[in-house]
Design a protein around this motif. Structure first.
Motif, short mmCIF file in Angstrom:
data_model
loop_
_atom_site.label_atom_id
_atom_site.label_comp_id
_atom_site.label_asym_id
_atom_site.label_seq_id
_atom_site.Cartn_x
_atom_site.Cartn_y
_atom_site.Cartn_z
N THR A 1 0.75 -1.21 0.10
CA THR A 1 -0.02 -0.19 0.03
C THR A 1 1.02 1.17 -0.14
OG1 THR A 1 -1.73 -1.25 1.29
CG2 THR A 1 -1.89 1.35 1.27
N THR A 2 0.41 2.13 -0.93
CA THR A 2 1.32 3.42 -0.97
C THR A 2 0.40 4.66 -0.55
OG1 THR A 2 1.19 3.50 -3.35
CG2 THR A 2 3.14 2.32 -2.45
N GLN A 3 -0.81 4.61 -0.67
CA GLN A 3 -1.71 5.58 -0.74
C GLN A 3 -3.07 5.46 -0.05
OE1 GLN A 3 -1.26 8.75 -2.60
NE2 GLN A 3 -3.12 9.55 -1.61
N VAL A 4 -3.41 6.34 0.89
CA VAL A 4 -4.69 6.13 1.56
C VAL A 4 -5.45 7.56 1.24
CG1 VAL A 4 -5.94 5.95 3.88
CG2 VAL A 4 -3.87 4.44 3.06
N GLN A 5 -6.76 7.39 0.79
CA GLN A 5 -7.47 8.69 0.81
C GLN A 5 -8.16 9.00 1.92
OE1 GLN A 5 -7.27 11.43 -1.75
NE2 GLN A 5 -8.19 12.41 -0.28
N LEU A 6 -8.21 9.92 2.63
CA LEU A 6 -9.13 10.39 3.80
C LEU A 6 -10.23 11.40 3.26
CD1 LEU A 6 -6.39 11.28 6.26
CD2 LEU A 6 -7.78 9.48 6.31
N SER A 7 -11.56 11.05 3.43
CA SER A 7 -12.68 11.78 2.75
C SER A 7 -13.67 11.95 3.90
CB SER A 7 -13.22 11.19 1.64
OG SER A 7 -12.34 10.91 0.74
N GLY A 8 -14.57 12.97 3.84
CA GLY A 8 -15.54 13.30 5.09
C GLY A 8 -15.32 14.58 5.45
N GLY B 1 -13.38 9.42 7.27
CA GLY B 1 -12.99 8.12 6.92
C GLY B 1 -12.02 7.91 6.04
N ALA B 2 -11.58 6.53 5.60
CA ALA B 2 -10.31 6.53 4.91
C ALA B 2 -10.57 5.25 3.99
CB ALA B 2 -8.99 5.89 5.67
N THR B 3 -10.18 5.58 2.55
CA THR B 3 -10.15 4.48 1.54
C THR B 3 -8.67 4.23 1.27
OG1 THR B 3 -12.29 5.55 0.80
CG2 THR B 3 -11.05 4.09 -0.74
N VAL B 4 -8.44 2.74 1.09
CA VAL B 4 -7.22 2.55 0.77
C VAL B 4 -7.04 2.32 -0.73
CG1 VAL B 4 -5.26 0.66 0.96
CG2 VAL B 4 -6.90 1.29 2.88
N GLU B 5 -6.04 3.19 -1.48
CA GLU B 5 -6.31 3.15 -2.89
C GLU B 5 -5.47 2.14 -3.49
OE1 GLU B 5 -7.81 5.55 -4.56
OE2 GLU B 5 -8.49 6.53 -2.74
N ASP B 6 -4.54 1.53 -2.82
CA ASP B 6 -3.87 0.25 -3.49
C ASP B 6 -3.37 -0.64 -2.28
OD1 ASP B 6 -1.98 1.87 -2.27
OD2 ASP B 6 -0.95 2.22 -3.99
N GLY B 7 -2.59 -1.62 -3.09
CA GLY B 7 -2.14 -2.58 -2.13
C GLY B 7 -3.01 -4.03 -2.24
N SER B 8 -2.49 -5.25 -2.16
CA SER B 8 -3.04 -6.32 -2.25
C SER B 8 -2.11 -7.54 -1.74
CB SER B 8 -3.64 -6.64 -3.54
OG SER B 8 -2.65 -7.08 -4.45
N ALA B 9 -2.88 -8.58 -1.33
CA ALA B 9 -2.32 -9.91 -0.91
C ALA B 9 -1.99 -10.70 -2.34
CB ALA B 9 -3.17 -10.56 0.18
N THR C 1 -11.65 9.42 15.78
CA THR C 1 -10.65 8.31 15.09
C THR C 1 -11.08 7.88 13.88
OG1 THR C 1 -10.04 7.91 17.40
CG2 THR C 1 -9.57 6.24 15.81
N VAL C 2 -10.34 7.62 12.97
CA VAL C 2 -10.81 6.58 11.79
C VAL C 2 -10.09 5.50 12.04
CG1 VAL C 2 -10.43 6.39 9.40
CG2 VAL C 2 -10.59 8.82 10.34
N SER C 3 -10.98 4.32 12.40
CA SER C 3 -10.28 2.93 12.60
C SER C 3 -10.46 1.84 11.36
CB SER C 3 -10.88 2.41 13.71
OG SER C 3 -12.26 2.49 13.82
N ASP C 4 -9.85 0.69 11.77
CA ASP C 4 -10.04 -0.48 10.59
C ASP C 4 -9.37 -0.01 9.35
OD1 ASP C 4 -11.00 -2.02 12.81
OD2 ASP C 4 -13.13 -1.25 12.33
N ILE C 5 -8.27 0.62 9.34
CA ILE C 5 -7.69 0.97 7.94
C ILE C 5 -6.71 -0.35 7.64
CG2 ILE C 5 -6.14 2.55 6.81
CD1 ILE C 5 -6.92 4.67 8.40
N LYS C 6 -7.12 -1.02 6.52
CA LYS C 6 -6.50 -2.16 6.34
C LYS C 6 -5.46 -1.88 5.07
CE LYS C 6 -7.15 -7.04 4.80
NZ LYS C 6 -8.25 -8.01 4.44
N ILE C 7 -4.09 -2.07 5.50
CA ILE C 7 -3.16 -1.81 4.48
C ILE C 7 -2.51 -3.06 4.38
CG2 ILE C 7 -2.71 0.61 5.23
CD1 ILE C 7 -0.22 -0.02 6.89
#
Length: 383
Positions: A142-149, A256-264, A159-165
């Protein structure tokens, strides 16, 4: 005497024509089979001519009907092109019967002859169709997380929780960000790992109108997982923009947060081909990747193609142009469909009746000529 030989040539010609018709009828259920027409020619010579002959055959150009198979690797061509197959010796064959499947080496092959289906690479060279390089989607960090709201300045913290990277090995980590109001449109952002360990503390700021302040709208945080360091950017959006994160004077914070990339690491779940003949692979994480495009050969004169058995053709002196679906007369790929034979049984029976009558008439000519010879012989023999 010439009428005798004319009748004989007619019988031979119609016999060969019936051979062609019988071959067509025998292959009316052969996928991709192209029917043949016998080419009759007259022999000139003298006032009455010297008979006829079948000088060859020509392929019928029209496509056969298309049948749904439910198999994603069974392909048909809606156009005038031909699939390109290659045997183990590197010899090329051409077919309209797309009964293909992936073998143990993950190469696309013809299910009847086990010949490789060929693709066309960017340099215009033929290559075996394979998805071995696409079987597994490699992990991506993961390299990018977008915060919105919105953050409400009337709130003390949010608190913005449960951000999965994801790290470089594809392992997932859950983090959170705690925003604490520092007043003056400034918020402290502290990032916590899943074990509540602080990864770093930063500050973000907003303009008086509530939009992110340019230069204070991005958080760059370094994480170390398995001895490897990666940097993730947490963005509030562009400076002076209201498109993502904003600050409001009152109300409820809901940032809130949206993880823009990254994967298993992900295995494939399905493979299909689009209308351009390109491999589309879908993975268990929902991502897709595209692969090779199937090669399509087109011929300016398909009468020069010769049957090679198993629904295959070989090119002789015919000029050939190699390309892909969607170009010129090549047509488009129909996935999950199989082209049937283009032999029309009613037409074949009609031609068979004509050939039968022609054969009988030619035989009658020989019979009459023979009677004339007998009469001549008897008349001259009696003297």
């Amino acid at each position: 005497m010439q009428s005798f030989f004319n009748g004989l040539s007619g019988m031979l010609s119609f016999s060969k024509g019936i051979d062609v018709l019988s071959q067509n009828i025998a292959n009316m259920n052969t996928p991709g089979y192209k029917g043949n027409n016998a080419i009759f020619r007259d022999f000139s010579g003298g006032e009455g001519g010297i008979g006829s002959s079948v000088v060859g055959t020509e392929l019928q150009r029209q496509a056969g009907d298309y049948q749904d198979t439910g198999n994603a690797t069974t392909l048909a061509i809606d156009g005038e092109g031909y699939f390109v197959l290659q045997d183990s010796d590197g010899k090329n064959f051409y077919t309209r019967a797309g009964q293909f499947t992936f073998n143990d080496n993950l190469e696309l092959v013809d299910s009847t002859g086990n010949y490789n289906v060929m693709a066309l690479d960017d340099a215009g060279n033929l290559a075996k169709v394979s998805f071995s390089d696409l079987k597994i989607m490699a992990p991506e960090a993961t390299t990018q997380v977008q915060l919105s709201g919105q953050l409400a300045s009337s709130d003390t913290n949010h608190t913005v929780s449960d951000i999965k990277i994801f790290d470089e090995s594809g392992k997932s980590h859950t983090i959170s960000i705690e925003f604490t109001n520092q007043n003056n449109n400034t918020w402290q952002a502290e990032i916590f790992l899943s074990d509540s360990t602080s990864a770093g503390t930063h500050q973000v700021q907003f303009n008086l109108d509530g939009s992110p302040l340019d230069g204070a709208n991005v958080i760059n945080q370094d994480f170390t997982f398995n001895g490897s360091t990666q940097t993730i950017e947490f963005s509030l959006g562009e400076g002076s923009s209201f498109a993502n994160a904003i600050q409001v004077a009152s109300g409820t914070s809901n940032l809130g947060a949206t993880v823009e990339d990254g994967s298993a690491t992900s295995g494939y779940t399905s493979i299909e081909f689009d209308e351009l003949g390109q491999i589309k692979v879908t993975y268990s994480n929902g991502e897709e990747q595209s692969g090779q495009r199937i090669a399509i050969a087109s011929f300016n004169d398909i009468s020069k193609l010769t049957h090679a058995g198993n629904g295959l053709y070989q090119a002789t002196s015919s000029q050939m142009e190699m390309g892909v679906a969607g170009e010129g007369v090549n047509g488009k790929i129909l996935a999950g469909k199989l082209e049937l034979s283009n032999v029309e049984l009613t037409e074949q029976f009609a031609q068979l009746l004509i050939a039968q009558q022609g054969y009988s008439a030619s035989s009658r000519v020989m019979n009459v000529a023979n009677q004339l010879l007998d009469t001549l012989y008897n008349n001259t023999g009696g003297r």
